[in-house]
Design a protein around this motif. Structure first.
Motif, short mmCIF file in Angstrom:
data_model
loop_
_atom_site.label_atom_id
_atom_site.label_comp_id
_atom_site.label_asym_id
_atom_site.label_seq_id
_atom_site.Cartn_x
_atom_site.Cartn_y
_atom_site.Cartn_z
N UNK A 261 6.66 -14.07 -0.45
CA UNK A 261 5.42 -13.44 0.10
C UNK A 261 5.38 -12.06 -0.25
N UNK A 262 5.25 -11.84 -1.61
CA UNK A 262 5.41 -10.41 -2.00
C UNK A 262 4.48 -9.38 -1.55
N UNK A 263 3.17 -9.72 -1.15
CA UNK A 263 2.37 -8.78 -0.67
C UNK A 263 2.76 -8.51 0.79
N UNK A 264 3.16 -9.39 1.64
CA UNK A 264 3.47 -9.24 2.98
C UNK A 264 4.83 -8.18 2.89
N UNK A 265 5.78 -8.30 1.69
CA UNK A 265 6.76 -7.45 1.77
C UNK A 265 6.50 -5.99 1.49
N UNK A 266 5.36 -5.80 0.66
CA UNK A 266 4.83 -4.76 0.09
C UNK A 266 4.29 -3.72 1.37
N UNK A 267 3.53 -4.55 2.33
CA UNK A 267 2.71 -4.46 3.55
C UNK A 267 3.78 -3.75 4.54
N UNK A 268 4.74 -4.47 4.63
CA UNK A 268 5.92 -4.14 5.56
C UNK A 268 6.74 -2.74 5.06
N UNK A 269 6.94 -2.72 3.50
CA UNK A 269 7.33 -1.61 3.34
C UNK A 269 6.42 -0.13 3.83
N UNK A 270 5.19 -0.24 3.61
CA UNK A 270 4.34 0.66 4.20
C UNK A 270 4.41 1.06 5.50
N UNK A 271 4.34 -0.16 6.29
CA UNK A 271 4.77 -0.10 7.91
C UNK A 271 6.08 0.70 8.11
N UNK A 272 7.16 0.54 7.42
CA UNK A 272 8.16 1.34 7.70
C UNK A 272 8.21 2.43 7.52
N UNK A 273 7.36 3.27 6.45
CA UNK A 273 7.26 4.43 6.31
C UNK A 273 6.61 5.31 7.33
N UNK A 274 5.62 4.48 8.17
CA UNK A 274 5.07 4.84 9.06
C UNK A 274 5.64 4.94 10.42
N UNK A 275 6.77 4.09 10.61
CA UNK A 275 7.14 3.97 12.00
C UNK A 275 8.76 4.12 11.99
#
Length: 722
Positions: A261-275
């Motif tokens: 689920x590569x798209x979800x992995x990339x979205x999680x990466x973006x969330x990580x940068x925020x939180x």
């Protein structure tokens, strides 16, 4: 006053020494100890010595550690518990069990740390039974001691002991801690999902869900079991309670990548940068694995550069792997060339990238440079070169290098067996295979495949029988290989036995094996059995339909083949491929179904957009030729993409013989002989055409030409086992 100043100075130096050790600057730490030791005004104390021992242990500098041990004994500092424990750690990390036991025996009052270090060393470096016996002798079992033996059993592959110890620990009222739960959760695979859920409930009841390390272990466990929803629920709950750290996000990103689920992995990466505090090198390694398109990969690379990870070897390796998977060889080369530091993984990626792009010379050049720079190749280096090499000389060179280096890991030996098989050196391959002490399934599959590839089906069957008698169990690939052997012989009695094995051992649902069985029964002459297997298949793919169409074609059942082709087109999720059209056109050819063949050929080009191959044109030429449309067949050859290709010419030549067309037969014979000089079959067939047309003199002349060139036609033969 001087003594006070010296003590104050030593305390400061001890702090510096500890800071250097904590920051992994072990060489500087040891140099500082030497400075203190050689000073006339300073004397190393227990803190100086224990810190230096820790640095020596982490640097795996055993000889320096031995000198420190001697100094500890000489000065009496050995009696202090943290010096004694540091000595235990030194020898444990050096994997010297005898020295660990000797150092433990010299320890006056062993504490929980002493017992834990000894127990860990015993479980890792000795037999588990010995560690369990030692565990029973420990007077007071702190939770750390339980963790040591549970972790040791886990690492040695004795999961059953670990589960029993965890149960005993619970019964005896010893409270598990975050390390215990993390270890037990790491053992839970899909088969033990219920147990994992039980541990999850114990974690909540024990109040350890608030520990981030336990949360991370739960997320990893659920992803490993394929339970994405459960993993996300744990993450959401942890996020609400502010229990997430960078490891939590890394676990989520890596988990999403593992289930594609590569798209979800990339979205999680973006969330990580925020939180979160920011991505780590582990984050970028996982994120690079999730990039399935060039745009996402470039974004991830830009972010890594922006955050200063461009000098990190692991991140650069991940970037190279990502671009290699996307076929961007120049990008891989640019990253590799820009790396100040490279490890063996970096070189392996560069070599495998060149090989997957068929740049064997570049790969060998990289291998040579790798050796020049003092990087020792590993099993993956040699494995990549062996798998992709088209040169027997290269394979033999690698073989000699392996013998000199003593690298005899099973992965390399398996690759060597496969390489020799691929180059037709089956005897040498079998010698290497026979010398492998502990053969795994890949070893067996490699040699069975080799015998099949080199036309030795009986030896392949013998090796499969030998495999079945070992503790190693065949997989679907092993069984598909032996079914291919049965098809090639053909040997239906052996094929039936393999079919029985498939049914008994729960392989019935494997689509690939259903396909192989259909092919095997069809080639062994039993169309009925092939149909029964096909009808019993719960799931079918394109290859399944190709197999049954081909089976009908082989048995001259053209109408049924066409019907199967039409049924295939109406099946959801199934599309014909090149092989499908080859099979159905061949069926039309053998059954003389000119109209159906022409319609299907038109459909292939206009509806499905396939460019016809030589095989497709050969089928059309054969179809037209068999039905007597020789002029149309000749026009197909002259107007086709491939010109007078040998396969098409032979199809037309056979049709000329069948229909007694001497004029065209002479023309086609000339075309074949231009490519295949002095082929006796051409002379024999043309002589037969002449004789059938009453041209006896020409037929005799052709026989004389054969004798003049010394060419003889080999007699045909066929056989079948039932």
């Amino acid at each position: 006053m001087k003594s006070w100043f010296s003590n104050e100075h030593l305390i400061k130096l001890n702090h510096i020494l500890a800071d250097l050790t904590r920051s992994n600057q072990h060489t500087q730490s040891l140099n500082l100890f030497v400075h203190v030791h050689s000073s006339l005004s300073l004397r190393p104390d227990r803190y100086t010595l224990s810190t230096a021992l820790t640095a020596a242990a982490n640097a795996r500098h055993v000889s320096f550690g031995n000198q420190l041990h001697a100094h500890a004994v000489r000065t009496g500092l050995r009696a202090h518990s943290h010096v004694a424990n540091s000595l235990l750690s030194l020898y444990a990390k050096a994997q010297d069990l005898a020295s660990v036991k000797r150092a433990f025996a010299e320890t006056h009052c062993p504490d929980a740390y002493s017992w834990t270090t000894l127990l860990s060393a015993c479980t890792k470096l000795a037999h588990v039974d010995h560690a369990l016996q030692l565990f029973d002798e420990i007077p007071k079992r702190h939770v750390a001691v339980w963790n040591a033996v549970i972790t040791g059993c886990t690492e040695k592959g004795h999961e059953d002991f670990a589960f029993n110890l965890f149960r005993d620990m619970h019964k005896m009222g010893v409270k598990a801690d975050k390390y215990t739960f993390a270890t037990m959760l790491s053992l839970c695979s899909l088969e033990l999902l219920d147990y994992g859920r039980h541990v999850h409930s114990v974690v909540i009841k024990s109040g350890f869900f608030g520990w981030t390390s336990v949360v991370n272990s739960l997320i990893t466990m659920y992803f490993k079991c394929g339970c994405v929803v459960d993993a996300c629920e744990v993450f959401d709950e942890a996020e609400e309670g502010a229990m997430c750290d960078y490891v939590t996000y890394n676990a989520m990103i890596d988990g999403f990548v593992s289930v594609e689920r590569n798209e979800d992995a990339f979205l999680m990466f973006r969330d990580m940068q925020k939180h979160c505090s920011g991505p780590t090198e582990v984050t970028f390694v996982s994120v690079m694995s999730s990039c399935s398109c060039l745009r996402a990969g470039c974004q991830a690379q830009a972010q890594a550069i922006k955050m200063g990870y461009i000098g990190c070897v692991a991140v650069n390796n991940a970037m190279m792997t990502m671009y290699s998977g996307l076929g961007e060889v120049n990008e891989v080369r640019d990253i590799f060339d820009g790396m100040r530091e490279r490890d063996v993984v970096s070189w392996n990626i560069m070599i495998s990238t060149f090989l997957q792009e068929n740049l064997e010379e570049e790969a060998m050049l990289s291998y040579s440079k790798m050796r020049q720079e003092g990087i020792e190749p590993d099993e993956f280096t040699y494995g990549s070169l062996l798998v992709a090499s088209d040169s027997l000389q290269v394979v033999e060179m690698i073989h000699s290098l392996l013998c000199k280096s003593g690298l005899v890991k099973i992965e390399v030996l398996n690759a060597l067996v496969s390489a020799y098989c691929r180059h037709g050196k089956i005897k040498r391959a079998f010698q290497i295979f026979s010398g492998v002490p502990y053969k795994n399934l890949i070893s067996w599959n490699s040699i069975i495949s080799g015998f099949l590839m080199n036309g030795r089906p009986l030896q392949g069957l013998e090796q499969f029988s030998a495999l079945v008698s070992t503790h190693v169990k065949p997989n679907a690939y092993s069984l598909s290989l032996v079914l291919s052997i049965c098809s090639s012989m053909p040997a239906m009695s052996h094929g039936k036995q393999v079919h029985g094995y498939i049914l008994r051992h729960g392989f019935s649902s494997e689509v690939s094996l259903g396909n192989a069985l259909v092919t095997m029964y069809a080639k062994c002459g039993s169309l009925d059995r092939a149909l029964r297997v096909f009808d019993a298949m719960v799931e079918r793919d394109t290859i399944s339909w190709n197999a049954i169409i081909s089976a009908y074609a082989q048995h001259g059942r053209g109408k049924e083949a066409v019907c199967s082709f039409e049924a295939m087109q109406t099946t959801t999720g199934i599309k014909p491929d090149h092989a499908t059209f080859t099979s159905v056109l061949s069926a039309c050819s053998h059954a003389g179904l000119v109209d159906d063949g022409a319609r299907i050929f038109y459909m292939m080009v206009k509806v499905y957009g396939f460019v016809p191959s030589v095989d497709h044109f050969s089928c059309i030429v054969d179809l037209l030729g068999r039905s007597g449309h020789l002029d149309e067949a000749e026009r197909v050859i002259k107007g086709g993409y491939f010109g007078a290709h040998s396969n098409m010419c032979w199809s037309l030549f056979s049709a000329c013989a069948a229909h007694g067309n001497l004029r065209l037969g002479r023309t086609v014979a000339r075309l074949i002989l231009e490519r295949d000089h002095n082929n006796p079959s051409v002379y024999v067939l043309l002589s037969n055409i002449c004789a059938a047309a009453g041209q006896w003199e020409e037929a005799a002349n052709l026989r004389d030409v054969m004798r003049e060139f010394g060419t003889t036609k080999q007699p045909g033969c066929s056989w079948i086992r039932t």
